[in-house]
Design a protein around this motif. Structure first.
Motif, short mmCIF file in Angstrom:
data_model
loop_
_atom_site.label_atom_id
_atom_site.label_comp_id
_atom_site.label_asym_id
_atom_site.label_seq_id
_atom_site.Cartn_x
_atom_site.Cartn_y
_atom_site.Cartn_z
N PRO A 115 0.82 -1.21 0.00
CA PRO A 115 0.00 0.00 0.00
C PRO A 115 0.85 1.27 0.00
CG PRO A 115 -0.82 -1.55 1.62
CD PRO A 115 0.45 -2.14 1.09
N VAL A 119 1.04 1.16 -4.08
CA VAL A 119 -0.37 1.46 -4.39
C VAL A 119 -0.63 2.96 -4.34
CG1 VAL A 119 -2.76 1.10 -3.74
CG2 VAL A 119 -1.15 -0.79 -3.61
N ALA A 146 -10.03 2.07 -4.31
CA ALA A 146 -10.31 0.91 -3.45
C ALA A 146 -9.97 -0.39 -4.16
CB ALA A 146 -11.79 0.92 -3.03
N LEU A 147 -10.29 -0.46 -5.47
CA LEU A 147 -9.96 -1.66 -6.24
C LEU A 147 -8.45 -1.86 -6.33
CD1 LEU A 147 -12.44 -1.87 -9.26
CD2 LEU A 147 -12.08 -3.57 -7.46
N ALA A 149 -6.18 -0.99 -4.05
CA ALA A 149 -5.72 -1.53 -2.76
C ALA A 149 -6.15 -2.98 -2.61
CB ALA A 149 -6.26 -0.68 -1.62
N ALA A 150 -7.39 -3.29 -3.04
CA ALA A 150 -7.89 -4.67 -2.93
C ALA A 150 -7.04 -5.60 -3.79
CB ALA A 150 -9.35 -4.73 -3.36
N ASN A 153 -3.84 -6.53 -2.00
CA ASN A 153 -4.04 -7.54 -0.96
C ASN A 153 -4.25 -8.93 -1.54
OD1 ASN A 153 -3.72 -6.11 1.42
ND2 ASN A 153 -5.87 -5.50 1.54
N VAL A 154 -5.15 -9.03 -2.54
CA VAL A 154 -5.44 -10.33 -3.14
C VAL A 154 -4.14 -10.92 -3.73
CG1 VAL A 154 -6.68 -11.52 -5.00
CG2 VAL A 154 -7.86 -9.82 -3.61
N PHE A 157 -1.72 -12.01 -0.72
CA PHE A 157 -2.25 -13.12 0.08
C PHE A 157 -2.15 -14.44 -0.69
CE2 PHE A 157 -5.50 -10.83 3.04
CZ PHE A 157 -4.50 -10.01 3.48
N PHE A 158 -2.54 -14.39 -1.97
CA PHE A 158 -2.65 -15.64 -2.71
C PHE A 158 -1.45 -15.85 -3.64
CE2 PHE A 158 -6.82 -14.43 -1.24
CZ PHE A 158 -7.15 -15.56 -0.52
N GLU A 160 1.97 -15.34 -1.76
CA GLU A 160 3.07 -15.55 -0.83
C GLU A 160 3.17 -16.99 -0.33
OE1 GLU A 160 2.59 -13.03 2.57
OE2 GLU A 160 0.98 -14.25 3.40
N HIS A 203 -10.58 -12.65 -9.29
CA HIS A 203 -10.38 -11.21 -9.13
C HIS A 203 -10.15 -10.55 -10.48
CE1 HIS A 203 -9.83 -7.77 -6.53
NE2 HIS A 203 -8.77 -7.41 -7.25
N PHE B 251 -7.39 -16.98 4.83
CA PHE B 251 -7.02 -15.72 4.16
C PHE B 251 -8.25 -15.06 3.55
CE2 PHE B 251 -2.20 -16.55 3.24
CZ PHE B 251 -1.99 -16.66 4.60
N LEU B 270 -4.42 5.41 3.93
CA LEU B 270 -3.32 5.87 3.08
C LEU B 270 -3.84 6.50 1.80
CD1 LEU B 270 -0.47 3.18 2.99
CD2 LEU B 270 -0.21 5.62 3.40
N LEU B 271 -4.92 5.91 1.25
CA LEU B 271 -5.45 6.39 -0.02
C LEU B 271 -6.49 7.49 0.20
CD1 LEU B 271 -5.85 2.98 -1.88
CD2 LEU B 271 -4.14 4.74 -2.29
N LEU B 273 -9.47 7.35 1.44
CA LEU B 273 -10.83 7.00 1.03
C LEU B 273 -11.81 7.58 2.05
CD1 LEU B 273 -10.57 3.25 -0.06
CD2 LEU B 273 -10.38 5.30 -1.44
N VAL B 279 -11.99 -0.57 1.11
CA VAL B 279 -11.15 -1.65 0.61
C VAL B 279 -11.82 -3.00 0.89
CG1 VAL B 279 -8.89 -2.74 0.81
CG2 VAL B 279 -9.06 -0.26 0.86
N ALA B 282 -14.49 -3.65 -1.56
CA ALA B 282 -13.95 -4.03 -2.87
C ALA B 282 -13.43 -5.47 -2.86
CB ALA B 282 -12.83 -3.08 -3.28
N GLN B 283 -13.23 -6.04 -1.66
CA GLN B 283 -12.65 -7.39 -1.57
C GLN B 283 -13.70 -8.49 -1.36
OE1 GLN B 283 -8.25 -6.11 0.11
NE2 GLN B 283 -9.79 -6.75 1.57
N THR B 286 -14.60 -10.91 -4.15
CA THR B 286 -13.54 -11.87 -4.48
C THR B 286 -13.45 -12.93 -3.39
OG1 THR B 286 -12.26 -10.23 -5.71
CG2 THR B 286 -11.07 -12.15 -4.92
#
Lengths: 220, 303
Positions: A115, A119, A146-147, A149-150, A153-154, A157-158, A160, A203, B251, B270-271, B273, B279, B282-283, B286
């Motif tokens: 981030p 980001v 927001a997308l 940052a998401a 993360n995705v 996470f998927f 590492e 995603h 996760f 940080l952004l 929003l 965030v 938006a997740q 998924t």
């Protein structure tokens, strides 16, 4: 039944924002006492387990290498690479970033992006600018950010868990070992690959759908 | 035979270097230096301390982490002689050596403890990468450790959280936590239903993660409650699949919980929003299909 109090201690302790290390010790004490163990026996059992699980904390031996490379501009090179991503649309740009983040995380480079590192300075503004090109004056700038940052993360996470020396893989190895099951880290990390692919597909599809929504919104 | 002894020597030396750098380089409160020194002691002398001695060492580490005013102390630093994309090469030596070593050492046993082949290869990769950095970038001998300490300061006490949670898992096992939680949750699983057990295990991982904000904390609970007794011992699922896919189901929970502040709330801030849960929103679309995918995947790879 009383040992369930240990779980309540963790949930309450994390919720009340105590230091998590303290919460873990408190949960161990409560669980052990509830099971009829003496305080010294609990501390000894925890100490033995801590000693047996030291290899989990080995992962930090990579930090001197990463640190010296960062001093010579590793993060800047990563930012250059991301800056060169030429996605004509917001969705395609973020799909490319998702792939970048998953692959680098799978190679153990989780800290070159994030981030704060990528980001905020790069990916979010690039996504916002692309969305503005697709639907001038008719898109939600919050949504693009927001997308972005998401997606970060995705990706991490998927990605590492494919790397063999990440904390979560070694944690699994440790918990399994307490039950007498000894597994090499590679046996665990290969099973992160199917979900990594699914995360990219799911995603990625959402990001491309967001693209279509942007252009359709403009026509309507 | 090269094994854990070698690994703990490398790790102990690294943490001792972090401690010395913290002490001499930027002497501003001893919290970080003591924390790293205690971890170094654990690595180098842990086997000689005895169980109670190690327990006291853990309490000391937690005490320093809680009261020791640890924190990053970043100094603005200029980039030293920036290099091109070749900088990625030393970074990639580490995973490449770890992977190659794992494959090679398993074919030629005897030199390296086969159980620790991956971690030994990782350590060799780090040493090799460090040697390349010294030969190419010619830093002062202490510089990599100074930079390593800078990164370590940012991670702080969170560095030993996974090891602490694994140890908590051992105490849970000793107290029979798995049997109790398994008994409570097990009641809602239709007996004999592999799919039911897989679904409750994955949903439980996600739910516990949402409550605790941390999949690492949920993992020992769910694994000892349902994963091992039901999926592995009763239905003979492969432990690696049950563990790895269960963690990834956790996760999915991390993606939707405000308790995981560093992943979900900090980026929103940080952004800048307006919606601090932007965030997470938006997740969610998924996370839900991905959780379903994990349930189906684990069910399909069960025997």
């Amino acid at each position: 039944m009383l040992v369930l109090a240990g779980i309540a201690v963790i949930a309450a302790g994390f919720l009340l924002r105590f230091n998590p290390l303290l919460v873990v010790v408190a949960a161990a004490l409560v669980t052990g006492l509830a099971a009829g163990l003496g305080p010294l026996a609990i501390i000894a059992a925890f100490g033995k387990a801590f000693n047996d699980n030291r290899y989990i904390t080995i992962v930090y031996i990579v930090l001197p290498v990463i640190g010296i490379l960062e001093l010579h501009g590793l993060q800047a090179r990563a930012r250059d690479l991301i800056g060169r991503i030429r996605g004509a649309t917001m969705g395609r740009l973020l799909v490319a970033y998702l792939l970048f983040r998953q692959i680098t995380a799978a190679l153990g480079l989780t800290s070159i992006a994030g981030p704060a590192q990528t980001v905020r300075p790069l990916v979010a503004p690039m996504a916002e600018a692309a969305a503005e090109r697709q639907a001038p004056g008719d898109h939600d700038p919050e949504r693009a950010k927001a997308l972005a940052a998401a997606t970060d993360n995705v990706g991490v996470f998927f990605g590492e868990d494919i790397f063999i020396a990440i904390g979560s893989i070694l944690l699994m190895k440790g918990v399994l070992q307490a039950d007498g099951i000894d597994l090499p880290p590679l046996a665990l990390s290969v099973w992160a690959i199917p979900t990594a692919i699914a995360a990219f597909v799911i995603h990625g599809a959402r990001l491309l759908l967001a693209d279509r929504r942007l252009t359709r919104g403009r026509r309507a | 035979m090269i094994g854990l002894g070698f690994l703990y020597l490398v790790a102990g030396t690294t943490f001792a270097a972090f401690a010395l750098v913290s002490l001499f380089d930027r002497p501003r409160g001893p919290g970080n230096a003591v924390f790293y020194a205690l971890i170094a002691i654990s690595f180098l002398l842990g086997d000689r301390l005895g169980d109670l001695g190690n327990g006291v060492l853990v309490l000391a580490i937690v005490g320093v982490a809680t009261l020791g005013r640890m924190g990053p102390r970043d100094v603005e630093q200029a980039l030293a002689a920036p290099r091109g994309s070749l900088l990625f090469v030393p970074a990639l030596i580490i995973p490449a050596t770890a992977l190659a070593g794992t494959l090679v050492f398993s074919r030629f046993p005897g030199m390296v403890d086969p159980k620790q082949a991956t971690l030994v290869s990782l350590a060799l990769g780090v040493i090799l990468a460090l040697a390349v950095c010294f030969a190419w970038l010619r830093p002062a001998p202490v510089e990599p450790f100074r930079q390593g300490t800078r990164l370590m300061d940012h991670i702080g006490w969170a560095a030993i959280l996974p090891q602490m949670l694994a140890s908590l898992g051992a105490v849970f096992a000793l107290a029979g936590m798995g049997t109790v939680v398994g008994g409570v949750i097990g009641g809602i699983i239709p007996s004999g239903s592999v799919f039911g057990a897989v679904a409750i295990y994955c949903l439980g991982m996600a739910a516990f993660t949402i409550v605790m904000g941390n999949a690492f904390a949920a993992f020992p609970v769910m694994l000892t409650a349902i994963g091992l007794p039901l999926l592995v011992h009763t239905y003979h699922g492969a432990p690696a699949r049950v563990a790895a896919i269960g963690m990834l189901a956790g996760f999915c929970g991390t993606l939707v919980t405000p308790m995981a502040a560093n992943f979900n709330l900090v980026p929103a801030a940080l952004l800048e929003l307006k919606d601090r849960y932007g965030v997470i929103r938006a997740q969610i679309p998924t996370a839900i299909p991905l959780l379903i995918f994990n349930i189906v995947l684990l069910y399909l790879v069960m025997p």
